[in-house]
Write a protein that holds these residues in place. Sequence first.
Motif, PDB file in Angstrom:
ATOM      1  N   ARG A   1      37.554  51.627  41.444  1.00 17.98           N
ATOM      2  CA  ARG A   1      37.343  50.201  41.632  1.00 17.98           C
ATOM      3  C   ARG A   1      38.605  49.541  42.173  1.00 17.98           C
ATOM      4  NH1 ARG A   1      35.662  48.789  36.706  1.00 17.98           N
ATOM      5  NH2 ARG A   1      37.648  47.963  35.998  1.00 17.98           N
ATOM      6  N   GLU A   2      39.740  49.894  41.606  1.00 23.98           N
ATOM      7  CA  GLU A   2      41.006  49.312  42.053  1.00 23.98           C
ATOM      8  C   GLU A   2      41.339  49.750  43.479  1.00 23.98           C
ATOM      9  OE1 GLU A   2      43.761  50.555  39.093  1.00 23.98           O
ATOM     10  OE2 GLU A   2      43.205  48.963  37.675  1.00 23.98           O
TER      11      GLU A   2
ATOM     12  N   ARG B   1      39.078  47.844  45.881  1.00 25.71           N
ATOM     13  CA  ARG B   1      39.486  46.447  46.052  1.00 25.71           C
ATOM     14  C   ARG B   1      40.785  46.346  46.829  1.00 25.71           C
ATOM     15  NH1 ARG B   1      42.259  42.229  45.369  1.00 25.71           N
ATOM     16  NH2 ARG B   1      41.354  40.216  44.782  1.00 25.71           N
ATOM     17  N   ASP B   2      41.741  47.239  46.552  1.00 24.39           N
ATOM     18  CA  ASP B   2      43.024  47.183  47.241  1.00 24.39           C
ATOM     19  C   ASP B   2      42.860  47.387  48.748  1.00 24.39           C
ATOM     20  OD1 ASP B   2      44.251  46.740  44.840  1.00 24.39           O
ATOM     21  OD2 ASP B   2      45.043  48.774  44.620  1.00 24.39           O
TER      22      ASP B   2
ATOM     23  N   SER C   1      38.210  36.180  47.177  1.00 27.38           N
ATOM     24  CA  SER C   1      38.574  37.101  46.100  1.00 27.38           C
ATOM     25  C   SER C   1      37.343  37.674  45.400  1.00 27.38           C
ATOM     26  CB  SER C   1      39.465  36.399  45.077  1.00 27.38           C
ATOM     27  OG  SER C   1      38.812  35.254  44.539  1.00 27.38           O
ATOM     28  N   SER C   2      36.275  36.885  45.309  1.00 26.59           N
ATOM     29  CA  SER C   2      35.043  37.369  44.688  1.00 26.59           C
ATOM     30  C   SER C   2      34.435  38.499  45.507  1.00 26.59           C
ATOM     31  CB  SER C   2      34.033  36.231  44.541  1.00 26.59           C
ATOM     32  OG  SER C   2      34.512  35.228  43.671  1.00 26.59           O
TER      33      SER C   2
ATOM     34  N   ASN D   1      36.553  41.698  45.010  1.00 28.79           N
ATOM     35  CA  ASN D   1      36.240  42.314  43.721  1.00 28.79           C
ATOM     36  C   ASN D   1      34.900  43.036  43.767  1.00 28.79           C
ATOM     37  OD1 ASN D   1      38.596  41.427  42.444  1.00 28.79           O
ATOM     38  ND2 ASN D   1      37.673  39.478  41.846  1.00 28.79           N
ATOM     39  N   ALA D   2      33.931  42.430  44.454  1.00 34.21           N
ATOM     40  CA  ALA D   2      32.602  43.036  44.558  1.00 34.21           C
ATOM     41  C   ALA D   2      32.664  44.334  45.351  1.00 34.21           C
ATOM     42  CB  ALA D   2      31.633  42.056  45.212  1.00 34.21           C
TER      43      ALA D   2
ATOM     44  N   GLY E   1      35.175  46.418  45.409  1.00 31.10           N
ATOM     45  CA  GLY E   1      35.704  47.417  44.485  1.00 31.10           C
ATOM     46  C   GLY E   1      34.642  47.943  43.547  1.00 31.10           C
ATOM     47  N   ARG E   2      33.814  47.046  43.007  1.00 34.89           N
ATOM     48  CA  ARG E   2      32.760  47.476  42.084  1.00 34.89           C
ATOM     49  C   ARG E   2      31.727  48.349  42.796  1.00 34.89           C
ATOM     50  NH1 ARG E   2      33.301  42.066  40.365  1.00 34.89           N
ATOM     51  NH2 ARG E   2      31.486  41.439  41.596  1.00 34.89           N
TER      52      ARG E   2
END
Length: 284
Positions: free
Chosen positions: A34-35, A38-39, A262-263, A266-267, A269-270
């Motif tokens: 996930r990280e 997102r990164d 940002s949302s 994050n999505a 990454g998930r």
Amino acid sequence: MLTTPDAVLAQQGGGAEESEPADEIVVQGRVPDREAGRDLAAEITRRVEYGTPLARFHLPVCPKVSGIHPTLGDALSARIRENASEMGLAVGGADCKSNIVVAFVVDAGREVYSLINDARWAFGTLEPSERERIAGETGFTRAWHVSVLGDENGAAIRDAKGPVVNNVSIATRLAAPVTRLVTASVVLMELAAIDGKTVEQIADFATMRALAPVTEINEATGEPESILALFSDPAPAEGLTIFDRSYLSAYYSLRLRNRPASSTLNAVGREYAEAVIDGGTETE
């Protein structure tokens, strides 16, 4: 030489111990994925003003390819359409008005400067600072998007002559009262750079750059793998990867269209972590 569609067609351990809960294994493997997802999403996505939603296509996509043999252009266009459809985007018919232009040129940087000087209309309403940013990019490709403001539901609220009128149904700090709607995107690719690449690789790279404000990856970093490293990775992906599909799937989620950038990151990454857990192949 560029691999033609016909040539492309021709190419084509033990379990965990009982004492170790299965859901614990999932959690241990999921957080790093996930990280990482997102990164990479944050690295490739162009920054926007804090709290601002990212721009998305709201009309049926209609790609046009120029600067290359028509047969190959048709194959590239068909692949871009297929990718967009798989991501849930509407696709225009045979006679649609093009809103995605993929142009093959000798020198992408020089072409941008030529357009700025002689055909500024190609940049739509982009501010001078945005045009300068595009001109200052490096690599074998350039891409930009022209967008307008939309209301919270994704309907345009600004035209060339009229004022902005926006009726907000619900006030919230979690979502912006507006969306940003892409009306056109342009992708320039240098002819010399596509030598030896397949139709799928070129079209999938163009898909990523046309549908989202992402940059070319000039230094391949390993995992997550992305088609955006097509021109820097000695062994590039064969097409859209797990990460790329996760990125576009999250990017075009309706629930995120008026959420801050940002949302969306994050999505991504998930979705990437879930796709890895589900056992998807790295390139589909």
